[in-house]
Write a protein that holds these residues in place. Sequence first.
Motif, PDB file in Angstrom:
ATOM      1  N   ASP A   1      14.768   2.206  10.686  1.00  0.00           N
ATOM      2  CA  ASP A   1      13.917   1.836  11.813  1.00  0.00           C
ATOM      3  C   ASP A   1      12.495   1.530  11.348  1.00  0.00           C
ATOM      4  OD1 ASP A   1      15.769   1.870  13.806  1.00  0.00           O
ATOM      5  OD2 ASP A   1      15.520   3.999  14.235  1.00  0.00           O
TER       6      ASP A   1
ATOM      7  N   GLY B   1       9.542  10.862  13.022  1.00  0.00           N
ATOM      8  CA  GLY B   1      10.855  11.047  13.636  1.00  0.00           C
ATOM      9  C   GLY B   1      11.821   9.911  13.351  1.00  0.00           C
ATOM     10  N   LEU B   2      11.314   8.812  12.813  1.00  0.00           N
ATOM     11  CA  LEU B   2      12.180   7.656  12.599  1.00  0.00           C
ATOM     12  C   LEU B   2      12.867   7.729  11.248  1.00  0.00           C
ATOM     13  CD1 LEU B   2      10.240   4.535  13.888  1.00  0.00           C
ATOM     14  CD2 LEU B   2      11.761   6.066  15.105  1.00  0.00           C
TER      15      LEU B   2
ATOM     16  N   PRO C   1       8.954  -7.219   9.930  1.00  0.00           N
ATOM     17  CA  PRO C   1       8.532  -8.459  10.604  1.00  0.00           C
ATOM     18  C   PRO C   1       7.038  -8.731  10.494  1.00  0.00           C
ATOM     19  CG  PRO C   1       9.488  -6.884  12.179  1.00  0.00           C
ATOM     20  CD  PRO C   1       9.477  -6.219  10.858  1.00  0.00           C
ATOM     21  N   ALA C   2       6.275  -7.747  10.028  1.00  0.00           N
ATOM     22  CA  ALA C   2       4.842  -7.966   9.888  1.00  0.00           C
ATOM     23  C   ALA C   2       4.541  -8.912   8.722  1.00  0.00           C
ATOM     24  CB  ALA C   2       4.115  -6.633   9.690  1.00  0.00           C
ATOM     25  N   TYR C   3       5.458  -8.964   7.761  1.00  0.00           N
ATOM     26  CA  TYR C   3       5.214  -9.767   6.559  1.00  0.00           C
ATOM     27  C   TYR C   3       6.031 -11.053   6.569  1.00  0.00           C
ATOM     28  CZ  TYR C   3       3.054  -5.593   4.582  1.00  0.00           C
ATOM     29  OH  TYR C   3       2.252  -4.515   4.352  1.00  0.00           O
TER      30      TYR C   3
ATOM     31  N   ILE D   1       2.526   8.071   6.297  1.00  0.00           N
ATOM     32  CA  ILE D   1       1.891   7.410   7.435  1.00  0.00           C
ATOM     33  C   ILE D   1       2.940   6.792   8.354  1.00  0.00           C
ATOM     34  CG2 ILE D   1      -0.307   6.883   6.323  1.00  0.00           C
ATOM     35  CD1 ILE D   1       0.915   4.001   6.010  1.00  0.00           C
ATOM     36  N   PHE D   2       4.196   6.993   7.995  1.00  0.00           N
ATOM     37  CA  PHE D   2       5.242   6.420   8.834  1.00  0.00           C
ATOM     38  C   PHE D   2       5.622   7.397   9.940  1.00  0.00           C
ATOM     39  CE2 PHE D   2       5.788   4.467   4.620  1.00  0.00           C
ATOM     40  CZ  PHE D   2       5.439   3.181   4.987  1.00  0.00           C
ATOM     41  N   PHE D   3       6.137   6.847  11.006  1.00  0.00           N
ATOM     42  CA  PHE D   3       6.515   7.675  12.141  1.00  0.00           C
ATOM     43  C   PHE D   3       7.545   8.705  11.697  1.00  0.00           C
ATOM     44  CE2 PHE D   3       5.513   3.352  13.308  1.00  0.00           C
ATOM     45  CZ  PHE D   3       4.452   3.552  14.169  1.00  0.00           C
TER      46      PHE D   3
ATOM     47  N   TYR E   1      -0.006   5.453   0.486  1.00  0.00           N
ATOM     48  CA  TYR E   1      -1.032   6.459   0.680  1.00  0.00           C
ATOM     49  C   TYR E   1      -0.524   7.830   0.297  1.00  0.00           C
ATOM     50  CZ  TYR E   1      -3.501   2.828   3.261  1.00  0.00           C
ATOM     51  OH  TYR E   1      -4.126   1.671   3.615  1.00  0.00           O
TER      52      TYR E   1
ATOM     53  N   PHE F   1       0.828  -1.212   0.000  1.00  0.00           N
ATOM     54  CA  PHE F   1       0.000   0.000   0.000  1.00  0.00           C
ATOM     55  C   PHE F   1       0.858   1.256   0.000  1.00  0.00           C
ATOM     56  CE2 PHE F   1       0.696  -1.576   4.251  1.00  0.00           C
ATOM     57  CZ  PHE F   1       1.193  -0.470   4.912  1.00  0.00           C
TER      58      PHE F   1
ATOM     59  N   ARG G   1      12.476  -1.790  10.182  1.00  0.00           N
ATOM     60  CA  ARG G   1      12.523  -2.756  11.295  1.00  0.00           C
ATOM     61  C   ARG G   1      11.162  -2.951  11.932  1.00  0.00           C
ATOM     62  NH1 ARG G   1      17.185  -0.407  14.769  1.00  0.00           N
ATOM     63  NH2 ARG G   1      16.669  -2.039  16.270  1.00  0.00           N
ATOM     64  N   ILE G   2      10.290  -1.948  11.794  1.00  0.00           N
ATOM     65  CA  ILE G   2       8.947  -2.096  12.340  1.00  0.00           C
ATOM     66  C   ILE G   2       8.027  -2.813  11.347  1.00  0.00           C
ATOM     67  CG2 ILE G   2       6.860  -0.792  12.944  1.00  0.00           C
ATOM     68  CD1 ILE G   2       8.674   1.212  14.364  1.00  0.00           C
ATOM     69  N   VAL G   3       8.175  -2.457  10.073  1.00  0.00           N
ATOM     70  CA  VAL G   3       7.254  -3.005   9.071  1.00  0.00           C
ATOM     71  C   VAL G   3       7.631  -4.432   8.651  1.00  0.00           C
ATOM     72  CG1 VAL G   3       6.409  -2.724   6.709  1.00  0.00           C
ATOM     73  CG2 VAL G   3       6.590  -0.731   8.207  1.00  0.00           C
TER      74      VAL G   3
END
Lengths: 288, 201
Positions: free
Chosen positions: A95, A90-91, A102-104, A86-88, A82, A80, A98-100
Amino acid sequence: MENVVELKNVTKKFKGFSVKNIDLQVKQGFVTGFIGANGAGKSTTIKMMMNLLKPDAGEVKLFGLDYKTHEKAIKERIGFVYDGNIFFEGLNLKDIKRIVAPAYKQWDDTLFYQYVEQFKLPLNKAIKTFSKGMQMKASLAIALSHHAELIIMDEPTAGLDPIFRRELLDLLQELMIEGNRTIFFSTHITTDLNRIADYIAFMQNGELVFNQSIHDVAENYALVKGGLNLLDSDTEKAFVHVHRASTGFEALTDNIKAVKNTFGDTVVFERASLEDIMYYLKGGIHHV
Amino acid sequence: MFNLIRRDVILQKRQLLIFLPVILFFIIIDKHPAWTFLIASIFIPFNTYAYDEKVETNILLNSLPYTRTEIIASRYLGAIVYMLLAIGVTSLALFAFNKPFTMIDIAIGSSLFLLFAAFTFPLFYILKPGHITMVVMISFFLLAAIGPAIVLFLAEHLTAITDFIVNLSVPVLYTGATLVIMVVYVISWVTTTVIYQRKAF
């Protein structure tokens, strides 16, 4: 032919705005451009495809599955992008990855770094320091790195400079070479679509006006020009909307045959661009 | 789900740098250990909410292959995980500074934290985003300032309840308190899940 996305009779009401009875199929292996003026309901429809919004009525299916029972399996297969970031903020990109990642299950780090290099993205700078174009590239790199079968994008070209817009379109085209990928993206810059879209879905005032192959659109619609003396309440019926000027009229028709029968050689036919179609349909005088 | 919990640390790398000084500060000024445990526990979970009240964060999380139930579960489980970690770190710090503390301090600190979390977590999904974190933090300090006075006042005036509690044996009191906290926490968890399921982004 398989439909990757299937909306059946989908309705969503808000205060003062609603999306009504949408029947939309997105075909596998093609690029579908989703057009319509601002506020036509494109983002709402996309949000329902992503399950960010639940429809009041109707059915939303992706890959033949519904969100109630297969939410994770569906989203696993979607990439997706947008309109806004939509990402944080400050990161940095590393990083965020590293957050996204492991979701997949199918996340591909090598592929991700390949895109990072291709897009010349800095890994250690905060996202908020990125330009609009770079933020878009970053979203895209993340969206493309888990071998998604369906890529859904809401206004990916908005706010981008023409050069990057073209690069983006070229990139999307490259992606399509790879077999059975499907791309669905909304835009109000219709010139984007002539280059890459196979299908055009057009929304207006919360309704889906048509969803046709780009060739059908070109064949079904035409601009007609002629003298004002040709127009009367009868002959006007063949047009979707008529624009009158002192020098003559210009009108959009979705029934070229009928216009030919009525006017013969007294009028001139021109190919209607997507922008013409959007403009005249927005004029709003629907016949029949 | 574990990834969602781990996310908090990645998000808060910088804030974690002030985590230790804050705890040390409370230890050095000789605050009650229970209070230090409470502050330490609150740190990470509530910092995350400062991010999560933003619409964009919810759009991101909900577009990834997570269910809404999982997203909320990660909040509630994450709070417990980070509370335990914070208790560990704080205990070490107290130990290093040679400040005495007891299991009861830990129990009081963590009970207060869990109760506070149970009452405030749903608020993050009910109230309009923007200033929720501020509201919650201010109410926390207000409660901390006047809470004990209220409890004392109630204890003096509602003697029936006070007598009942005082007359309980220690094991019954502890088990009862643990059960009450667990029930409140679970109710809060379920409520938040229901609210979150219905949200539109």
